[in-house]
Enzyme design. Sequence first.
Site, PDB file in Angstrom:
ATOM      1  NE  ARG A   1      -0.633   0.083   4.986  1.00 34.02           N
ATOM      2  CZ  ARG A   1      -1.017  -0.603   6.051  1.00 34.02           C
ATOM      3  NH1 ARG A   1      -2.003  -1.470   5.950  1.00 34.02           N
ATOM      4  NH2 ARG A   1      -0.429  -0.446   7.216  1.00 34.02           N
ATOM      5  CG  ASP A   2      -1.224   4.949   0.537  1.00 35.00           C
ATOM      6  OD1 ASP A   2      -1.469   4.049   1.381  1.00 35.00           O
ATOM      7  OD2 ASP A   2      -1.947   5.958   0.402  1.00 35.00           O
ATOM      8  CD  GLU A   3       1.913   2.489   6.724  1.00 32.82           C
ATOM      9  OE1 GLU A   3       2.288   2.525   7.896  1.00 32.82           O
ATOM     10  OE2 GLU A   3       0.774   2.105   6.382  1.00 32.82           O
TER      11      GLU A   3
ATOM     12  CD  GLU B   1      -1.551  -3.300   9.118  1.00 32.38           C
ATOM     13  OE1 GLU B   1      -1.124  -2.205   9.530  1.00 32.38           O
ATOM     14  OE2 GLU B   1      -2.217  -3.407   8.068  1.00 32.38           O
TER      15      GLU B   1
END
Length: 906
Positions: A493-495, A759
């Site tokens: 993801r955007d991380e 997660e």
Amino acid sequence: MTGSPSAPLAPYGLRCDHRAEPLGLDAAAPLLSWRLASGRRGDAPAAYRVRVRTDDGTGNGTEVWDSGRVADPAAVGALYGGEPLRPRTRYRWTVTVTAEDGATGEAESWFETGMGAPSGWTASWITHDRAALDVVDAPEEGVLAIPDHGLEPAIRLRRAFATPAAPVRARLYVTVKGLYEVRVNGARAGDAELAPGWTDYRDRIEYQTYDVTALVRAGGNVIAATIADGWWSGFTGFDARRSGAHYGTFPELLAELHLTYADGATEVIATGGDWLTARSPVRYADLLMGECHDLRRETPGWDLPDAAEAPAGDPGGWLPAQVTGADHGLLVASVAQPVRAVRELPAVSVTRDPDGRHLVDFGQNFAGRVRLAARGLTRGDRVVIRHAETLDADGRLYTANLRTAAATDVLVAGDAAETVFEPRFTYHGFRYAEVSGLDSLDAADITGVVLHSDTPWAGGFACSDPDIERLHRNIEWGQRSNFVSVPTDCPQRDERLGWLADAQVFLPTACLNADVAAFFDGWLREVRGAQSADGCFTNVAPRLVGVADEGAPGWGDAGVLVPWHLYTVYGDERVLERNLDAMCAWVDFVHRHNPDLVWSRRVGPHFADWLALTPTPRDVVATAYFARSAELTARAAEVLGRGETARRYGSLAEHVRKAFGERFVSPDGRIEGDTQTAYLLALAFDLLPAALVPRAAARLAELVEAAGPGVTTGFLGVGLIAPVLDAHGRADLAHALLRRTEAPSWLYPLRHGATTIWERWDGYTDERGFQAAAMNSFNHYALGSVGEWLYQGVAGLGQAPGSAGYRELLIRPRPGGLTAASASYESVRGTVRTAWTREDGEFRLQVTVPPGASATVVVPTPDPGGVREGGVPASAAPGVRIIAAEPGALRCHVTSGEYRFTAEAH
């Protein structure tokens, strides 16, 4: 000494600063280390000798250091102590190890220095005229219709040059603000991916060194590079802005090619205004958004010496490079292994939906990219590849959890009907790929390419339960997927940030899976560099301004916990020397703002026990970590011989421990919050008076049993639960948690097809489906911290308390309900191995201890007097000394060698 004389003591696995044959080293006094093997039981080193000489390729090098004979039985390495190492020089070194009986073994390796001080550079930073990017060809076939996310094209740069003869030595020193791929005469230089990797470019920029001697020829040559945004100027983290808000706005290249000829003459080809640049067919390349190749813009042979160069000023051709500066002050040599394409995964299945899209399943969630052989294309055809970790209820890609990351690669066909498409400047976290734009796709046409930092794999685990073996494989894949230049939290993801807590809780497992000494040495430079002037560590490293800047309890504490654990595993005191001042500054920061010794102020975002099912009070978590960091800082100072510092932080740790007890612990041993993690932290960090330890351990067991038995911890507690239960006599509960299949558990995801660690405990459940997409990665390693106990508990492969560098081992299997388990680990001293089985009424344990180490072996048995080793009573076996006959076990001490214990089944 007994055993076969045919396999004497021998060094192997030579390393220079924890890397095999490093090319481009800037350390003034590198650590030259080795491992030991022997076929003789009880064999042990008595002394070593290290000799270093220059290597000019003719065998006529000059000796620059001879350690002489050093009598040190514990040594498996020596710091270089000779004359100053010269830049850009290869050195060959030899270690001779002498055994106690006088036998010797010898091995040889090499290392090569890099550019040395920044003043040694002469190259200039160069880039493309950005204004020229606004000039496009006449719009043809929808060339402007490709969504580019506001990104600019990747840039090509080249420099033609001629040589009077083929060089006998050619080294390319290169870096970029962004990402690069360099080619010499059409052949790629090296195999590093996503180079130069992610650093805080405001503090340091790493460069790499490549041996390109075989690529440079007499006559015409060319150096050609493609550079892209990467972490420097692309989308980074979960910030909706491009990285221009964090680092820079456009990539820049810096390179020097050093040539040496047979007659001793030298030549340097360096980046500068004499280079040419052009837009590349890579219309954009971004780590989060993906990569687009428009082959209508391809110019075949552009990286060859005889490539046609369009006149200056032609917007579709080559332009003079723009020189942006010649500042070399931030340049440092890479200290860790690069990211590489380490393996390939074939497609397990390819299916086509009614809309003509092909869904590819690689059978494994991983970090990387695909290589696609596309056929039957006509100019302007568009092939789109989307990526996802899992599928939704309709069997389509589930992408909601990617948030703003597009994770989409695009190929626009040129004139060739067939082409092989493989992105170079992006990577994705995925198991599934959806390919649209092709009439047909065979499984043989598409391959998954796995990318990760190439840390040498060091460990292995197996057992009689296939589910637990699968769990271990999932943990391994989580590590592979998230060790990409830095230890990230997730690859999809955007991380993809270097969260400190995730790294510190998983580190004990990571060290058993792979040799991560150099990897974390590099990352700790980022951790220290991100520390504020008043001593506060951040939550992520490399630092991103505005991303959870002030370290939270358990997050900022990684600046203390990570160096300490690396020291205990690798025995290299330099990791403490490099980090002790930063460790002290962190503890002082916490103390300064919390003079009452209960950490409740300046706690940053205070994530507490992140994603715990039962939250633990924040002050309990914080104060426990305050005590732990103070204690480990004191221990580090003691190792380094800094007595006053050790006493100061040891006293502080004791006072914080007392404050913890007074504030959070009741007279009956109950801890405020009464959660699993509260007791785990108190017991693991030794925060309780001795009299209350049994009560706290009993309460912990009650909470675990009441939950199913089950686990309710989050990130900070999960790695402690099995070891702490085990340490207090409840290995049975640790095994029960390990084998639980209902949610929450480690095996529940396996029942739902997981091939990595999730997660969240409840990332997906049968009752609720997917968790909130805003934070629901299916490839995180934090909850995989139980992997340490698989090695040390289930298989019994551990290090004794107080030992460093695996000199004293503790072999103590906890079989539980299993019938077999084994583990191996390539320690800094050599191979450690355990294997046990229960069969036909007997418990059999095999142990391998490397030379120079010894082990306490605890054999589970109801009859300690009946334990045999190699067919004789253990008490009479060579190299075996009985320590104690405990209830249910025999405890003995062994020296190096291989041992086979047999006892009645326990």
